[in-house]
Design a protein around this motif. Structure first.
Motif, PDB file in Angstrom:
ATOM      1  N   PHE A  55     -73.930 -10.785   1.627  1.00 18.51           N
ATOM      2  CA  PHE A  55     -75.321 -10.367   1.658  1.00 18.51           C
ATOM      3  C   PHE A  55     -75.415  -8.983   2.293  1.00 18.51           C
ATOM      4  O   PHE A  55     -74.589  -8.618   3.131  1.00 18.51           O
ATOM      5  CB  PHE A  55     -76.164 -11.364   2.461  1.00 18.51           C
ATOM      6  N   ALA A  56     -76.431  -8.240   1.890  1.00 20.26           N
ATOM      7  CA  ALA A  56     -76.643  -6.900   2.440  1.00 20.26           C
ATOM      8  C   ALA A  56     -78.120  -6.723   2.774  1.00 20.26           C
ATOM      9  O   ALA A  56     -78.974  -7.494   2.312  1.00 20.26           O
ATOM     10  CB  ALA A  56     -76.209  -5.849   1.417  1.00 20.26           C
ATOM     11  N   ASP A  57     -78.400  -5.690   3.568  1.00 13.35           N
ATOM     12  CA  ASP A  57     -79.799  -5.352   3.835  1.00 13.35           C
ATOM     13  C   ASP A  57     -80.300  -4.435   2.716  1.00 13.35           C
ATOM     14  O   ASP A  57     -79.566  -4.134   1.770  1.00 13.35           O
ATOM     15  CB  ASP A  57     -79.960  -4.742   5.232  1.00 13.35           C
ATOM     16  N   GLU A  58     -81.535  -3.983   2.837  1.00 17.90           N
ATOM     17  CA  GLU A  58     -82.128  -3.160   1.773  1.00 17.90           C
ATOM     18  C   GLU A  58     -81.438  -1.812   1.603  1.00 17.90           C
ATOM     19  O   GLU A  58     -81.627  -1.135   0.596  1.00 17.90           O
ATOM     20  CB  GLU A  58     -83.633  -2.967   2.001  1.00 17.90           C
ATOM     21  N   HIS A  59     -80.594  -1.413   2.560  1.00 20.18           N
ATOM     22  CA  HIS A  59     -79.845  -0.160   2.469  1.00 20.18           C
ATOM     23  C   HIS A  59     -78.418  -0.392   1.975  1.00 20.18           C
ATOM     24  O   HIS A  59     -77.614   0.539   1.940  1.00 20.18           O
ATOM     25  CB  HIS A  59     -79.817   0.542   3.831  1.00 20.18           C
ATOM     26  N   GLY A  60     -78.093  -1.648   1.630  1.00 18.50           N
ATOM     27  CA  GLY A  60     -76.765  -1.971   1.130  1.00 18.50           C
ATOM     28  C   GLY A  60     -75.732  -2.250   2.202  1.00 18.50           C
ATOM     29  O   GLY A  60     -74.565  -2.458   1.895  1.00 18.50           O
ATOM     30  N   GLU A  61     -76.161  -2.264   3.453  1.00 16.84           N
ATOM     31  CA  GLU A  61     -75.231  -2.539   4.552  1.00 16.84           C
ATOM     32  C   GLU A  61     -75.022  -4.049   4.686  1.00 16.84           C
ATOM     33  O   GLU A  61     -75.984  -4.817   4.623  1.00 16.84           O
ATOM     34  CB  GLU A  61     -75.766  -1.965   5.866  1.00 16.84           C
ATOM     35  N   PRO A  62     -73.769  -4.477   4.887  1.00 16.75           N
ATOM     36  CA  PRO A  62     -73.502  -5.912   5.019  1.00 16.75           C
ATOM     37  C   PRO A  62     -74.296  -6.561   6.145  1.00 16.75           C
ATOM     38  O   PRO A  62     -74.512  -5.963   7.191  1.00 16.75           O
ATOM     39  CB  PRO A  62     -71.999  -5.968   5.336  1.00 16.75           C
TER      40      PRO A  62
END
Length: 165
Positions: free
Chosen positions: A95-102
Motif C-alpha cells: 500500500f502507498a499514500d497519495e504521493h506513492g510512498e509506501p
C-alpha cells in the motif's frame, strides 16, 4: 476461466489461487506486461486500477491506485523482483499514500505468478506470501480473496476481446 483452487496456508503465510484460461501462455503473459491491459482487470470491477507508472523490468517500480465507487483512491506499488518471460513474474506489492510512498504499517506481500501451457490453454498460479500471520489476517479482513476473485474473473473477457480483434 475456471478457478481451479484457492489455498490459504497459515503455516506458510501464503494465499494461492489457481485459474485456467482459454488462451496461450504468451497471450496471458501480455495481461501482466502491458499496463493498459493490467488496468482492465487488476482490481475488482467496482474498484478499477490505474497504473500511472509501470517499469516492467527486474528492479522496476509500478505505481497504481484503485478508484472506488465513491471516488476514494486506494494507492499501491509494486517492485518487480524477477521476470522470466513469458511464464514467471515476481513482485513485492504494498500500500502507498497519495504521493506513492509506501505505507509501512501495512507491510508488503511477495507475489509469484507462474503460467503453464495446457495444450492451447494456460494455467495461472498466483501466490502471495505475507510477512506475518497478523498481516495475512488483516488482508483477509480487507477482502483480499473476494477482491482477487472478482478481479481475475475479468480476464476472460479481455482475452476473448483480443482473440476476436
Amino acid at each position: 476461466m475456471a478457478v481451479v483452487s484457492v489455498d490459504k496456508n497459515v503455516e506458510a503465510l501464503s494465499f494461492t489461487i489457481v485459474t485456467e484460461f482459454d488462451a496461450g501462455v504468451e497471450r496471458v503473459w501480455r495481461i501482466w506486461e502491458d499496463p493498459r491491459q493490467l488496468e482492465r482487470w487488476w482490481g475488482p470491477p467496482t474498484w478499477p486500477a490505474t497504473f500511472p507508472s509501470y517499469d516492467f523490468t527486474p528492479g522496476g517500480k509500478a505505481a497504481y491506485y484503485m478508484t472506488g465507487p465513491d471516488g476514494t483512491k486506494a494507492h499501491g506499488f509494486w517492485t518487480i523482483t524477477a521476470i522470466s518471460a513469458p511464464d514467471h513474474l515476481e513482485f513485492d506489492d504494498g500500500f502507498a499514500d497519495e504521493h506513492g510512498e509506501p505505507v509501512d504499517h501495512l507491510g508488503t506481500t511477495h507475489a509469484t505468478v507462474t503460467l503453464e501451457p495446457l495444450g492451447g490453454r494456460t494455467r495461472m498460479t498466483l501466490t502471495s506470501v505475507f510477512e506475518s500471520q497478523e498481516q495475512m489476517e488483516k488482508m483477509a479482513g480487507m477482502g483480499m480473496e473476494e477482491g482477487l476473485r472478482l478481479a481475475i474473473e475479468q480476464i476472460d473477457a479481455l482475452l476473448a476481446e483480443a482473440a476476436n480483434a
